[in-house]
Motif scaffolding. Structure first.
Motif, PDB file in Angstrom:
ATOM      1  N   ASP A  85      37.034  40.255  32.393  1.00 58.32           N
ATOM      2  CA  ASP A  85      37.974  39.138  32.212  1.00 58.32           C
ATOM      3  C   ASP A  85      39.331  39.648  32.708  1.00 58.32           C
ATOM      4  O   ASP A  85      40.143  40.156  31.942  1.00 58.32           O
ATOM      5  CB  ASP A  85      38.047  38.710  30.747  1.00 58.32           C
ATOM      6  N   ASP A 102      42.047  38.162  33.993  1.00 62.24           N
ATOM      7  CA  ASP A 102      43.274  37.495  33.539  1.00 62.24           C
ATOM      8  C   ASP A 102      43.690  37.961  32.148  1.00 62.24           C
ATOM      9  O   ASP A 102      44.838  38.318  31.915  1.00 62.24           O
ATOM     10  CB  ASP A 102      43.109  35.975  33.544  1.00 62.24           C
ATOM     11  N   ARG A 103      42.759  37.962  31.209  1.00 61.37           N
ATOM     12  CA  ARG A 103      43.087  38.382  29.842  1.00 61.37           C
ATOM     13  C   ARG A 103      43.407  39.876  29.794  1.00 61.37           C
ATOM     14  O   ARG A 103      44.274  40.309  29.040  1.00 61.37           O
ATOM     15  CB  ARG A 103      41.955  38.060  28.888  1.00 61.37           C
ATOM     16  N   GLN A 156      46.956  40.104  30.902  1.00 64.99           N
ATOM     17  CA  GLN A 156      47.859  39.526  29.897  1.00 64.99           C
ATOM     18  C   GLN A 156      48.026  40.442  28.682  1.00 64.99           C
ATOM     19  O   GLN A 156      49.119  40.590  28.148  1.00 64.99           O
ATOM     20  CB  GLN A 156      47.343  38.171  29.406  1.00 64.99           C
ATOM     21  N   LEU A 179      41.592  32.079  21.572  1.00 66.06           N
ATOM     22  CA  LEU A 179      42.915  32.565  21.975  1.00 66.06           C
ATOM     23  C   LEU A 179      43.878  31.436  22.311  1.00 66.06           C
ATOM     24  O   LEU A 179      45.082  31.584  22.176  1.00 66.06           O
ATOM     25  CB  LEU A 179      42.796  33.491  23.189  1.00 66.06           C
ATOM     26  N   LYS A 233      37.130  36.240  20.754  1.00 65.19           N
ATOM     27  CA  LYS A 233      38.221  35.512  21.375  1.00 65.19           C
ATOM     28  C   LYS A 233      37.599  34.566  22.385  1.00 65.19           C
ATOM     29  O   LYS A 233      37.458  34.862  23.564  1.00 65.19           O
ATOM     30  CB  LYS A 233      39.205  36.469  22.005  1.00 65.19           C
ATOM     31  N   GLN A 286      36.663  31.477  24.770  1.00 65.26           N
ATOM     32  CA  GLN A 286      37.288  30.554  25.716  1.00 65.26           C
ATOM     33  C   GLN A 286      36.446  29.284  25.750  1.00 65.26           C
ATOM     34  O   GLN A 286      35.241  29.355  25.875  1.00 65.26           O
ATOM     35  CB  GLN A 286      37.353  31.154  27.103  1.00 65.26           C
TER      36      GLN A 286
END
Length: 110
Positions: free
Chosen positions: A30, A32-33, A36, A56, A107, A109
């Protein structure tokens, strides 16, 4: 890194104690996460029962998550490797089971 794409792994750290010991399939990074949150994360799918977790995006708690994300250090791959006697002392254990901050498995999505 503990896991790789396609691994089955045990959840070894979680904010939800009932998730510890559960088996998940590691689907893909993942990116992107990970960027971040500053720690490598995997998209995962349960290999059995639903998991507890928190969305999240909304913060909503769930007890029926079948997919989600997990920090790499919260997972331990199931390798099937059995060490010969005396070899286990030479194997480095990259994931401490105690003394580290816990992160939630679920978490999710949506």
């Amino acid at each position: 890194m503990n896991c790789k794409k396609g691994d089955l792994a045990y959840v070894v750290k979680s904010d939800f104690p009932e998730n510890i010991g559960a088996v998940v399939e590691v689907i893909e990074p993942d990116v992107d996460r990970s960027f971040q949150l500053g720690a490598f994360m995997w998209r995962v799918k349960t290999a059995g029962r639903p998991m507890h977790g928190k969305n999240l995006n909304t913060g909503k708690l769930r007890s029926d998550a079948m997919t989600g994300v997990a920090f790499d250090d919260c997972l331990r791959p199931i390798t099937g490797w059995t060490p010969e006697p005396g070899v286990i002392d030479e194997v480095f254990d990259p994931v401490p089971l105690f003394g580290e901050p816990e992160f939630p498995f679920g978490k999710v999505q949506q």
